[in-house]
Scaffold this motif. Structure first.
Motif, mmCIF file in Angstrom:
data_model
loop_
_atom_site.group_PDB
_atom_site.id
_atom_site.type_symbol
_atom_site.label_atom_id
_atom_site.label_comp_id
_atom_site.label_asym_id
_atom_site.label_seq_id
_atom_site.Cartn_x
_atom_site.Cartn_y
_atom_site.Cartn_z
ATOM 1 N N GLU A 169 -10.978 -38.175 -5.019
ATOM 2 C CA GLU A 169 -10.904 -38.705 -6.451
ATOM 3 C C GLU A 169 -12.304 -38.566 -7.184
ATOM 4 N N LEU A 170 -12.142 -37.639 -7.890
ATOM 5 C CA LEU A 170 -13.561 -37.429 -8.698
ATOM 6 C C LEU A 170 -14.051 -38.538 -9.619
ATOM 7 N N ASP A 171 -13.249 -39.346 -9.983
ATOM 8 C CA ASP A 171 -13.504 -40.586 -10.682
ATOM 9 C C ASP A 171 -14.476 -41.502 -9.993
ATOM 10 N N ARG A 172 -14.292 -41.583 -8.621
ATOM 11 C CA ARG A 172 -14.938 -42.338 -7.608
ATOM 12 C C ARG A 172 -16.545 -42.167 -7.883
ATOM 13 N N ILE A 173 -17.018 -41.047 -8.208
ATOM 14 C CA ILE A 173 -18.424 -40.993 -8.470
ATOM 15 C C ILE A 173 -18.826 -41.683 -9.533
ATOM 16 N N GLU A 174 -18.001 -41.770 -10.472
ATOM 17 C CA GLU A 174 -18.584 -42.584 -11.729
ATOM 18 C C GLU A 174 -18.552 -44.191 -11.391
ATOM 19 N N ILE A 175 -17.583 -44.589 -10.497
ATOM 20 C CA ILE A 175 -17.431 -45.956 -10.136
ATOM 21 C C ILE A 175 -18.822 -46.159 -9.067
ATOM 22 N N LEU A 176 -18.855 -45.443 -8.230
ATOM 23 C CA LEU A 176 -20.163 -45.616 -7.374
ATOM 24 C C LEU A 176 -21.489 -45.764 -8.221
ATOM 25 N N TYR A 177 -21.632 -44.779 -9.141
ATOM 26 C CA TYR A 177 -22.871 -44.823 -10.164
ATOM 27 C C TYR A 177 -22.838 -46.238 -10.678
ATOM 28 N N GLY A 178 -21.618 -46.776 -11.454
ATOM 29 C CA GLY A 178 -21.642 -47.979 -12.142
ATOM 30 C C GLY A 178 -21.981 -48.932 -11.337
ATOM 31 N N LEU A 179 -21.870 -49.030 -9.929
ATOM 32 C CA LEU A 179 -22.014 -50.002 -8.910
ATOM 33 C C LEU A 179 -23.386 -49.861 -8.499
ATOM 34 N N GLY A 180 -24.198 -48.943 -8.991
ATOM 35 C CA GLY A 180 -25.565 -48.739 -8.446
ATOM 36 C C GLY A 180 -26.264 -47.505 -7.938
ATOM 37 N N ALA A 181 -25.066 -46.658 -7.311
ATOM 38 C CA ALA A 181 -25.488 -45.674 -6.366
ATOM 39 C C ALA A 181 -26.438 -44.538 -7.218
ATOM 40 N N ARG A 182 -27.344 -44.239 -6.923
ATOM 41 C CA ARG A 182 -28.238 -43.175 -7.495
ATOM 42 C C ARG A 182 -28.368 -41.732 -6.719
ATOM 43 N N MET A 183 -28.125 -41.646 -5.716
ATOM 44 C CA MET A 183 -28.314 -40.597 -4.722
ATOM 45 C C MET A 183 -27.059 -40.526 -3.815
ATOM 46 N N MET A 184 -26.730 -39.352 -3.786
ATOM 47 C CA MET A 184 -25.359 -39.510 -2.675
ATOM 48 C C MET A 184 -25.443 -38.062 -1.894
ATOM 49 N N GLY A 185 -25.149 -38.140 -0.708
ATOM 50 C CA GLY A 185 -25.014 -36.736 0.197
ATOM 51 C C GLY A 185 -23.640 -36.050 0.137
ATOM 52 N N ILE A 186 -23.548 -34.847 0.347
ATOM 53 C CA ILE A 186 -22.173 -34.182 0.304
ATOM 54 C C ILE A 186 -21.337 -34.652 1.510
ATOM 55 N N ALA A 187 -21.978 -34.523 2.474
ATOM 56 C CA ALA A 187 -21.138 -34.675 4.033
ATOM 57 C C ALA A 187 -22.053 -35.199 4.962
ATOM 58 N N TYR A 188 -21.570 -35.950 5.718
ATOM 59 C CA TYR A 188 -22.446 -36.636 6.996
ATOM 60 C C TYR A 188 -22.156 -35.563 7.954
ATOM 61 N N SER A 189 -22.026 -35.825 9.258
ATOM 62 C CA SER A 189 -22.057 -35.107 10.237
ATOM 63 C C SER A 189 -20.613 -34.487 10.414
ATOM 64 N N GLU A 190 -19.564 -35.123 10.137
ATOM 65 C CA GLU A 190 -18.238 -34.731 9.974
ATOM 66 C C GLU A 190 -17.847 -33.810 8.824
ATOM 67 N N SER A 191 -16.822 -33.109 8.691
ATOM 68 C CA SER A 191 -16.855 -32.621 7.339
ATOM 69 C C SER A 191 -15.804 -33.463 6.736
ATOM 70 N N ASN A 192 -15.626 -33.106 5.319
ATOM 71 C CA ASN A 192 -14.751 -33.985 4.470
ATOM 72 C C ASN A 192 -14.303 -33.204 3.416
ATOM 73 N N SER A 193 -13.644 -33.754 2.201
ATOM 74 C CA SER A 193 -13.149 -32.891 1.383
ATOM 75 C C SER A 193 -14.107 -31.944 0.398
ATOM 76 N N LEU A 194 -15.326 -32.213 0.449
ATOM 77 C CA LEU A 194 -16.380 -31.607 -0.171
ATOM 78 C C LEU A 194 -17.053 -30.276 0.501
ATOM 79 N N GLY A 195 -17.146 -30.556 2.014
ATOM 80 C CA GLY A 195 -17.643 -29.488 2.642
ATOM 81 C C GLY A 195 -18.034 -29.704 4.048
ATOM 82 N N SER A 196 -18.679 -28.948 4.796
ATOM 83 C CA SER A 196 -18.946 -28.879 6.305
ATOM 84 C C SER A 196 -20.029 -29.887 6.492
ATOM 85 N N GLY A 197 -19.966 -30.842 7.568
ATOM 86 C CA GLY A 197 -20.906 -31.563 8.155
ATOM 87 C C GLY A 197 -21.897 -30.545 9.095
#
Length: 398
Positions: A169-197
């Motif tokens: 859900e791309l729109d969740r990026i805007e929701i997170l920004y609206g709630l105050g998030a100002r930096m976000m990683g692409i993936a943690y150790s495990e892969s996700n829908s964006l890329g490989s951890g």
């Protein structure tokens, strides 16, 4: 005690053990034997002047307090009510801090973590606590950093180590920004829908959806981090982003061969794009052959290596420390954080804590002291303490 702290404790607007379950928390100050790098009288004056005259930013930390009894940690995390170390932060020299929340330990409703509702719960709960005090300023822009400096406070920014919770859900990026998030990683150790951890044996790089997410983060004005991604995914992200990015907490694989650290070509690519690399100090990470026991000296060896590789304009500090038994936390959350896979390699000298970097406050003081002790100029110190980070934030947040 320093700065404008007035004694507020997390959630004191409620009644402990009536409105929420209480835990005996770790000491914020002097939990272990304190260590400050010794300076001469002249060096002390210079260090104080540098702190007073420059913006000091932690690019990546967890300024929360964990239970004194580490065996209560899992129950504490599942309550979803981490306490902020206001007293501990008052002993720091920080003007701004990127708080990475329960990233990696956000198991409120899931054993695996990283669920959308849990992350929203964490952000909202901590923001509510911050709203009931006046020492930390919930930051949203550059001006908040300068405001905090002028008022003897700290600008507090929400940062998320992975975008796993946005699912597709791309729109969740805007929701997170609206709630105050100002930096976000692409993936943690495990892969996700964006890329490989970084845990993955085969790094497939940034996905098509990941490229869309990078574009959306650029448009929204959210800074991008690739500290926990695989190497190819990091390189793809650097290339895909129209703005410089961060590797907010990392060390050099050339100094110690483990997957948690990154190779030189990733550092060069990040710097060539104008990005900044923050040095990591979580236990058993930034060690070296010269300093196999993790401490401030091994940490700063990684700093100097990366600084010499890419230049003084592209390095900063992201200690990734907390208030409490960090080693114990890693032992309990080893599976969630994929610690065994990411630190495999040479035998490591096990430590109880990282001397000189035991928590965000001690780390901030000792980084300045080490730089003064080792003859860095005022201009160089000002860059790595905050100016480099602010330069990238101005571009990423525009």
């Amino acid at each position: 005690m320093k700065k404008g702290y007035k004694g507020y404790r997390s959630y004191q607007y409620l009644e402990k053990d009536l409105d929420y379950k209480g835990f005996k928390l770790s000491k914020e100050i002097d939990r272990v034997e304190p260590y400050l790098i010794p300076l001469t009288d002249e060096e002390e004056k210079r260090a104080e002047a540098i702190i007073n005259n420059n913006i000091v930013i932690s690019l990546h930390d967890h300024p929360t307090i964990i239970p004194e009894d580490v065996n209560e940690l899992m129950s504490y995390e599942r309550e979803g009510r981490e306490a902020t170390a206001f007293e501990g932060l008052a002993h720091s020299c920080l003007d701004a801090i990127f708080d990475n929340m329960m990233d990696g330990t956000c198991v409120i409703g899931s054993k695996a973590g990283w669920k959308w509702i849990d992350v929203i719960h964490d952000m909202g709960m901590r923001s509510c606590d911050i709203a009931h005090q006046d020492f930390l300023i919930k930051g949203s822009n550059i001006d908040d950093i300068y405001k905090a400096k002028a008022e003897g406070k700290i600008a507090w920014f929400i940062s998320l180590e992975s975008a796993t919770m946005i699912e597709n859900e791309l729109d969740r990026i805007e929701i997170l920004y609206g709630l105050g998030a100002r930096m976000m990683g692409i993936a943690y150790s495990e892969s996700n829908s964006l890329g490989s951890g970084l845990k993955e044996k085969n790094d497939g790089g940034l996905t098509a959806f990941g490229r869309q997410a990078v574009e959306r983060m650029n448009k929204v004005g959210m800074a991008i981090d690739v500290s926990h991604t695989g190497d190819k995914t990091a390189m793809d992200t650097i290339k895909a982003s129209s703005k410089p990015i961060f590797i907010s907490h990392i060390g050099a694989r050339a100094l110690w061969d483990m997957k948690r650290l990154k190779p030189d070509d990733v550092f060069r690519a990040c710097a060539d794009k104008g990005g900044v690399i923050g040095i990591e100090a979580a236990p058993h990470t930034t060690i070296t052959r010269k300093h196999p026991r993790h401490d401030i000296d091994s940490y700063m060896e990684h700093f100097e290596y990366i600084k010499d590789l890419v230049g003084i304009d592209y390095v900063a500090f992201g200690p990734d420390a907390l208030f409490g038994d960090h080693v114990g936390l890693h032992d309990l959350f080893s599976s969630n954080m994929s610690i065994a896979e990411n630190t495999a390699g040479r035998s490591i000298d096990r430590i109880e804590y990282v001397k000189g970097l035991e928590n965000p406050a001690e780390a901030s003081q000792n980084i300045v002291r080490w730089l003064v002790k080792h003859g860095y100029s005022d201009e160089e110190i000002g860059k790595v303490l905050g100016k480099n980070v602010i330069r990238v934030l101005k571009q990423a947040w525009s």
